[in-house]
Structure formats: structure tokens, C-alpha cells
Design a protein around this motif. Structure first.
Motif, PDB file in Angstrom:
ATOM      1  N   PRO A   1       6.381  -0.492 -14.851  1.00 25.21           N
ATOM      2  CA  PRO A   1       5.811  -0.920 -13.272  1.00 25.21           C
ATOM      3  C   PRO A   1       6.264  -2.175 -12.945  1.00 25.21           C
ATOM      4  O   PRO A   1       6.126  -2.253 -11.554  1.00 25.21           O
ATOM      5  CB  PRO A   1       4.148  -0.515 -13.530  1.00 25.21           C
ATOM      6  CG  PRO A   1       4.396   0.542 -14.847  1.00 25.21           C
ATOM      7  CD  PRO A   1       5.601   0.026 -15.594  1.00 25.21           C
ATOM      8  N   LYS A   2       6.322  -3.094 -13.587  1.00 25.83           N
ATOM      9  CA  LYS A   2       6.385  -4.609 -12.947  1.00 25.83           C
ATOM     10  C   LYS A   2       7.632  -4.664 -12.303  1.00 25.83           C
ATOM     11  O   LYS A   2       7.646  -5.480 -11.572  1.00 25.83           O
ATOM     12  CB  LYS A   2       6.324  -5.388 -14.295  1.00 25.83           C
ATOM     13  CG  LYS A   2       4.972  -5.609 -14.971  1.00 25.83           C
ATOM     14  CD  LYS A   2       4.768  -6.643 -16.057  1.00 25.83           C
ATOM     15  CE  LYS A   2       3.305  -6.843 -16.712  1.00 25.83           C
ATOM     16  NZ  LYS A   2       2.581  -7.161 -15.660  1.00 25.83           N
ATOM     17  N   VAL A   3       8.705  -3.925 -12.738  1.00 30.64           N
ATOM     18  CA  VAL A   3      10.066  -4.093 -11.843  1.00 30.64           C
ATOM     19  C   VAL A   3      10.106  -2.986 -11.139  1.00 30.64           C
ATOM     20  O   VAL A   3      10.830  -2.821 -10.304  1.00 30.64           O
ATOM     21  CB  VAL A   3      11.064  -4.194 -12.944  1.00 30.64           C
ATOM     22  CG1 VAL A   3      11.206  -5.518 -13.747  1.00 30.64           C
ATOM     23  CG2 VAL A   3      11.320  -3.075 -13.915  1.00 30.64           C
ATOM     24  N   LEU A   4       9.397  -1.714 -11.299  1.00 31.71           N
ATOM     25  CA  LEU A   4       9.583  -0.566 -10.340  1.00 31.71           C
ATOM     26  C   LEU A   4       8.677  -0.561  -9.111  1.00 31.71           C
ATOM     27  O   LEU A   4       9.096  -0.200  -7.960  1.00 31.71           O
ATOM     28  CB  LEU A   4       9.208   0.645 -11.345  1.00 31.71           C
ATOM     29  CG  LEU A   4      10.380   1.122 -12.303  1.00 31.71           C
ATOM     30  CD1 LEU A   4       9.694   2.160 -13.337  1.00 31.71           C
ATOM     31  CD2 LEU A   4      11.502   1.294 -11.733  1.00 31.71           C
ATOM     32  N   ASN A   5       7.698  -1.047  -9.358  1.00 34.13           N
ATOM     33  CA  ASN A   5       6.415  -1.256  -8.066  1.00 34.13           C
ATOM     34  C   ASN A   5       7.043  -2.033  -6.831  1.00 34.13           C
ATOM     35  O   ASN A   5       7.209  -1.573  -5.758  1.00 34.13           O
ATOM     36  CB  ASN A   5       5.593  -1.727  -8.477  1.00 34.13           C
ATOM     37  CG  ASN A   5       4.370  -0.915  -9.487  1.00 34.13           C
ATOM     38  OD1 ASN A   5       4.805   0.474  -9.273  1.00 34.13           O
ATOM     39  ND2 ASN A   5       3.530  -1.486  -9.893  1.00 34.13           N
ATOM     40  N   PRO A   6       7.788  -3.200  -7.143  1.00 34.23           N
ATOM     41  CA  PRO A   6       8.407  -4.017  -6.013  1.00 34.23           C
ATOM     42  C   PRO A   6       9.200  -2.948  -5.490  1.00 34.23           C
ATOM     43  O   PRO A   6       9.645  -3.591  -4.138  1.00 34.23           O
ATOM     44  CB  PRO A   6       8.873  -5.374  -6.757  1.00 34.23           C
ATOM     45  CG  PRO A   6       8.039  -5.460  -7.765  1.00 34.23           C
ATOM     46  CD  PRO A   6       7.965  -4.152  -8.479  1.00 34.23           C
TER      47      PRO A   6
ATOM     48  N   ARG B 210       5.979  13.944  -9.182  1.00 31.92           N
ATOM     49  CA  ARG B 210       4.629  14.468  -9.244  1.00 31.92           C
ATOM     50  C   ARG B 210       3.792  13.256  -8.946  1.00 31.92           C
ATOM     51  O   ARG B 210       2.457  13.638  -8.623  1.00 31.92           O
ATOM     52  CB  ARG B 210       4.324  15.025 -10.573  1.00 31.92           C
ATOM     53  CG  ARG B 210       4.339  14.270 -11.724  1.00 31.92           C
ATOM     54  CD  ARG B 210       4.087  14.771 -13.102  1.00 31.92           C
ATOM     55  NE  ARG B 210       3.667  13.915 -14.169  1.00 31.92           N
ATOM     56  CZ  ARG B 210       4.410  13.540 -15.114  1.00 31.92           C
ATOM     57  NH1 ARG B 210       6.031  13.598 -14.703  1.00 31.92           N
ATOM     58  NH2 ARG B 210       3.966  12.586 -15.865  1.00 31.92           N
ATOM     59  N   TYR B 211       4.060  12.133  -8.829  1.00 27.45           N
ATOM     60  CA  TYR B 211       3.250  11.046  -8.466  1.00 27.45           C
ATOM     61  C   TYR B 211       3.651  10.545  -7.237  1.00 27.45           C
ATOM     62  O   TYR B 211       3.197   9.395  -6.452  1.00 27.45           O
ATOM     63  CB  TYR B 211       3.227   9.902  -9.357  1.00 27.45           C
ATOM     64  CG  TYR B 211       2.858  10.269 -10.695  1.00 27.45           C
ATOM     65  CD1 TYR B 211       1.442  10.736 -11.000  1.00 27.45           C
ATOM     66  CD2 TYR B 211       3.860  10.050 -11.902  1.00 27.45           C
ATOM     67  CE1 TYR B 211       1.139  10.981 -12.248  1.00 27.45           C
ATOM     68  CE2 TYR B 211       3.230  10.399 -13.279  1.00 27.45           C
ATOM     69  CZ  TYR B 211       1.913  10.868 -13.407  1.00 27.45           C
ATOM     70  OH  TYR B 211       1.374  11.104 -14.706  1.00 27.45           O
TER      71      TYR B 211
ATOM     72  N   MET C 280       1.165   4.838 -21.456  1.00 28.23           N
ATOM     73  CA  MET C 280       0.517   6.068 -21.151  1.00 28.23           C
ATOM     74  C   MET C 280       0.441   6.493 -19.363  1.00 28.23           C
ATOM     75  O   MET C 280       0.141   5.534 -18.634  1.00 28.23           O
ATOM     76  CB  MET C 280      -1.024   5.843 -21.435  1.00 28.23           C
ATOM     77  CG  MET C 280      -1.006   5.882 -22.854  1.00 28.23           C
ATOM     78  SD  MET C 280      -0.690   7.057 -23.981  1.00 28.23           S
ATOM     79  CE  MET C 280      -2.048   8.202 -23.393  1.00 28.23           C
ATOM     80  N   THR C 281       0.685   7.726 -19.370  1.00 29.46           N
ATOM     81  CA  THR C 281       0.418   8.155 -18.129  1.00 29.46           C
ATOM     82  C   THR C 281      -0.961   9.033 -18.001  1.00 29.46           C
ATOM     83  O   THR C 281      -1.471   9.463 -19.138  1.00 29.46           O
ATOM     84  CB  THR C 281       1.651   9.317 -17.547  1.00 29.46           C
ATOM     85  OG1 THR C 281       1.545  10.319 -18.469  1.00 29.46           O
ATOM     86  CG2 THR C 281       2.934   8.626 -17.544  1.00 29.46           C
TER      87      THR C 281
ATOM     88  N   PRO D 240       2.178   5.611 -12.472  1.00 28.01           N
ATOM     89  CA  PRO D 240       0.943   5.233 -13.171  1.00 28.01           C
ATOM     90  C   PRO D 240       1.048   5.191 -14.406  1.00 28.01           C
ATOM     91  O   PRO D 240       0.380   5.993 -15.577  1.00 28.01           O
ATOM     92  CB  PRO D 240      -0.274   6.351 -12.580  1.00 28.01           C
ATOM     93  CG  PRO D 240       0.648   7.517 -12.362  1.00 28.01           C
ATOM     94  CD  PRO D 240       2.094   6.921 -12.075  1.00 28.01           C
ATOM     95  N   VAL D 241       1.798   4.179 -14.855  1.00 30.45           N
ATOM     96  CA  VAL D 241       2.066   3.986 -16.419  1.00 30.45           C
ATOM     97  C   VAL D 241       1.305   2.731 -16.760  1.00 30.45           C
ATOM     98  O   VAL D 241       1.492   1.719 -16.123  1.00 30.45           O
ATOM     99  CB  VAL D 241       3.512   3.766 -16.725  1.00 30.45           C
ATOM    100  CG1 VAL D 241       3.684   3.302 -18.225  1.00 30.45           C
ATOM    101  CG2 VAL D 241       4.275   4.952 -16.412  1.00 30.45           C
TER     102      VAL D 241
END
Length: 419
Positions: free
Chosen positions: A259-264, A416-417, A359-360, A270-271
Motif C-alpha cells: 500500500p505504501k507505493v500503491l496508494n499514491p 472487490r475493493y 492481511m486483508t 486494505p492490506v
């Protein structure tokens, strides 16, 4: 086709293997000095096909409250000021119902059963050694209540064609003879006969060496700063040392750090990291040591035989990205090995470890195509990364290479997210 794989844990390395086998030119990036040095380093060693289930299940919220008050509790929650943590927890609670549990379990079993079926082919092809055994997992019940409560699990195992045996005390001792010395401490067990065991890091190192022989380039010590996106596609991966590294397709297998590189770049998953602990100790008395994996149902601790070593792993700690191994962090796992297999291993020589499980909230990993055109995902396996590695690696590699995967990706993708 040139493919850049981010992450050299067991998930990234298995993905790289199948990509290279399919003819791709593969580069693997990892911030560590070698493969399998984070979550893959000292996990429980279980290939838990029969125990593939989401943590989010009916009754778990009440159990979680009770666990918080146990002396040797399997769950710790540190109330951080973290909207991400609380949002993840709320999503997990929403999955703690019968309908969601069955949906999520069916998705997870689809991956783990596929992994169970393809892993023997990989071992046969590569000939790698990893202290593997095929003697099943014994879920050990200390109380009659736990034994009776396993009936629901037995029904689900039968539904998903996961072979099992219900054992009394003598039956448990027959498969784990060292338990004869502590027979008063348990009433029976559920043996999952298709489960296997093995050292995940040993496997990852050996497979990485095999990949290198196939032409895969491993770039270690490469911290990823960002993923560059241009015109709806990944243009490259920005690293601290080598600068931008480019390819035709990219696979994110960064576990908890994804998530640290995907969110931007707008891929919001939600991992969340759930910390686990283990100790590894040498066998000193074969007659008092375990033969395969024993899961202590009371403490949620797994004891696994790995060659001439014993791995004891457990505890779920929700504490953000902390990798701290405190002085009492491994007390619970140390207690369980001493309680069930006294004298089997030398606890004074135990090596402690902690790692972050990605974890999801629904338990199912996130696989396949992302909303960014040439970016693929292979993350969120939680405690089952070792179990699902070969299956998810092969399925995602097929997708990247334009082949039809042998499993259905419905319900497994980021869709799904909304990611």
C-alpha cells in the motif's frame, strides 16, 4: 516481454519463476540483501491447505475479547491513532458473519488447493530441498468444548474435499508419539492429512538460485521510492540507488508494504500488517520432538518440525509497522513448546523472530490485474503466503503472460475493493 517483480519474498520469487519459465525476461527488486528476509524468513513452516480459512468468522469478535484477557493470549491490539488501522478493523468485523465467511473461504480454498496441486510439479522440475515433510497437521484440542466445536470445521472440510481424521488421545499419540508424555493436557485432535510442512526461507533461497540460473536478474538493496504512472500505465519503478527501472509489465509482491507505493497511484488496497512471532530451536531428543505440525487450538500456536529444528510460531499483534522484538514477545510460543514437547528441543538456544503478515479484512489475497493497465498484484496472503505461493505465483504469471489461468479470478482481484 520484460517483467519487473517488486518483492523477493516467497510470493515474488515463485511469481518470477513461473514468469521466467513462460519465457519472460524478469527483474526482481527487493530492499533486503537477499531473498526471503522479511515475512518469509521464519514463519510457521505450515503448508496449511486444510486450515485455509479467513480470520473473519462468526463468533470471532467475542473470542477476540476473551483472548485479550488470557495470560498467554494469542491476540494483542495496540490502540494506535491510525485511521487506516481502524478502517481495516471495521471492514474485518463486517466480514464476521456466516455468508461472508463461506464466500471468503471458498475464494481462499480455490487458491490454496491449486497451490497444493502445482507445488509438487515445481519441486519435481527444480529438485530443490526445503526440509519438506508430508505428514499432515494435527489440530490439538485441550478441552471437550474445543473438540465438540470442531464439528462445524469438519463439515466445511468435507464440503471442500479437504481430507481429515478425528482422533482421540491414542490417535494423536500414534501420529505424534512424543505427546504420550503429556496426554493429560489434551482430549483429542483433528488431523488434516493433506497438509505439508517445510522451511519457507530455504525454499525461497533455493528457488531464487534456480531463477538466477534461468536468467532472472535479482537487484537487492533496492528500496522502491515510487511507481511512476504515465497515460494510465506504469512507466517505471523509481528506486533509491538505480533510479528508474522499466519493463513491459510489473508485479507488486511487496506484502504489507504494497500500500505504501500503491496508494499514491490510486490503487487502494486494505492490506494491513499483522505482526507474528516465532522461535526456532534445535532438536536435542528425537523421541521427545514433534514429527510434523501441531496446532495448539488454545493458544493458536503452531509447532512444526523442520529437519533437525523445531519452529514455534503464533500470536497476532496489531501494532502498525513495528518490527520490534521485545524481551517478552516470544513468551507464549516458548511456553507452548515447553508445555507440549518438554525436552524435545533446547529452548535456551531458541532464535526469536518477528514478521509482518499482509492481511486483508476478508482473508482473501489480492491477485491479478489492477486498475493501472500493466500493473499486476500478488499480495495480501496474511498467514497463508507460504501455503498459497506456488498457486498464486503461477496464476498471476499466466495472467501477465497473456495465458488463461487455470483458476477463476472472480472475487480475487482488487475490483472487490474498488482498487
Amino acid at each position: 516481454m520484460k517483467v519487473v517483480v517488486m518483492g523477493a519474498g516467497v510470493i515474488g520469487v515463485t511469481t518470477a519463476y513461473y514468469l521466467a519459465k513462460g519465457g519472460a525476461e524478469v527483474t526482481v527488486l527487493d530492499r533486503q540483501a537477499g531473498p526471503g528476509l522479511e515475512t518469509s524468513y521464519a514463519n510457521a513452516g505450515e503448508l496449511s491447505y486444510g486450515m485455509t480459512s479467513p480470520w473473519a468468522a462468526p463468533g470471532i469478535p467475542l473470542k477476540a475479547v476473551k483472548w485479550l484477557f488470557m495470560k498467554r493470549r494469542p491476540l494483542f491490539i495496540w490502540p494506535l491513532i491510525s485511521p487506516t488501522m481502524w478502517a481495516w478493523g471495521a471492514q474485518m468485523l463486517r466480514n464476521c458473519n456466516e455468508d461472508s465467511y463461506r464466500t471468503n473461504k471458498s475464494r481462499m480454498v480455490r487458491i490454496s488447493n491449486y497451490s497444493r496441486d502445482v507445488m509438487p510439479d515445481l519441486i519435481a522440475e527444480t529438485g530443490i530441498e526445503y526440509d519438506g515433510r508430508e505428514q499432515g497437521t494435527l489440530q490439538l484440542f485441550r478441552t471437550e468444548k474445543q473438540l465438540k466445536g470442531s464439528r462445524a470445521d469438519q463439515e466445511i472440510l468435507a464440503e471442500y474435499d479437504s481430507p481429515f481424521e478425528l482422533l482421540d488421545q491414542d490417535g494423536c499419540i500414534a501420529v505424534e508419539p512424543a505427546l504420550a508424555g503429556v496426554r493429560e493436557k489434551f482430549v483429542g485432535g483433528l488431523r488434516l492429512t493433506a497438509d505439508r510442512t517445510g522451511d519457507c526461507r530455504m525454499f525461497t533461497i533455493a528457488l531464487a538460485e534456480r531463477c538466477a540460473g534461468m536468467g532472472v536478474e535479482f537487484q537487492y538493496g533496492q528500496s522502491i521510492r515510487a511507481i511512476a504512472v504515465e497515460n494510465g500505465k506504469v512507466a517505471g519503478v523509481e528506486t533509491e540507488i538505480a533510479g528508474r527501472i522499466t519493463g513491459d509489465a510489473y508485479v507488486c509482491a511487496l506484502g504489507s508494504y504494497g500500500p505504501k507505493v500503491l496508494n499514491p497511484i490510486g490503487v487502494r488496497l486494505p492490506v494491513y500488517p499483522v505482526k507474528g512471532y516465532s522461535v526456532t530451536l534445535p532438536v536435542v531428543d528425537e523421541g521427545k520432538a514433534p514429527q510434523s505440525t501441531i496446532m495448539d487450538e488454545t493458544h493458536k500456536v503452531a509447532i512444526t518440525r523442520l529437519g533437525d529444528r523445531i519452529r514455534v510460531a503464533g500470536t497476532a499483534e496489531i501494532a502498525g509497522y513495528s518490527n520490534r522484538l521485545g524481551p517478552h514477545a516470544t513468551d507464549t510460543v516458548r511456553h507452548v513448546i515447553g508445555d507440549l514437547f518438554p525436552g524435545g528441543g533446547d529452548i535456551s538456544r531458541a532464535e526469536g523472530w518477528t514478521g509482518l503478515r499482509p492481511m486483508t479484512p476478508d482473508g482473501t489475497p489480492v491477485l491479478g490485474q489492477s486498475r493501472v493497465g500493466n500493473l499486476f498484484l500478488n499480495t495480501g496472503h496474511g498467514t497463508l503466503g507460504w501455503t498459497m505461493a506456488c498457486g498464486s505465483g503461477r496464476a498471476v504469471a499466466d495472467l501477465v503472460l497473456g495465458k488463461k489461468p487455470e483458476i477463476d479470478f472472480d472475487g480475487l482481484t482488487a475490483d472487490r475493493y474498488g482498487g
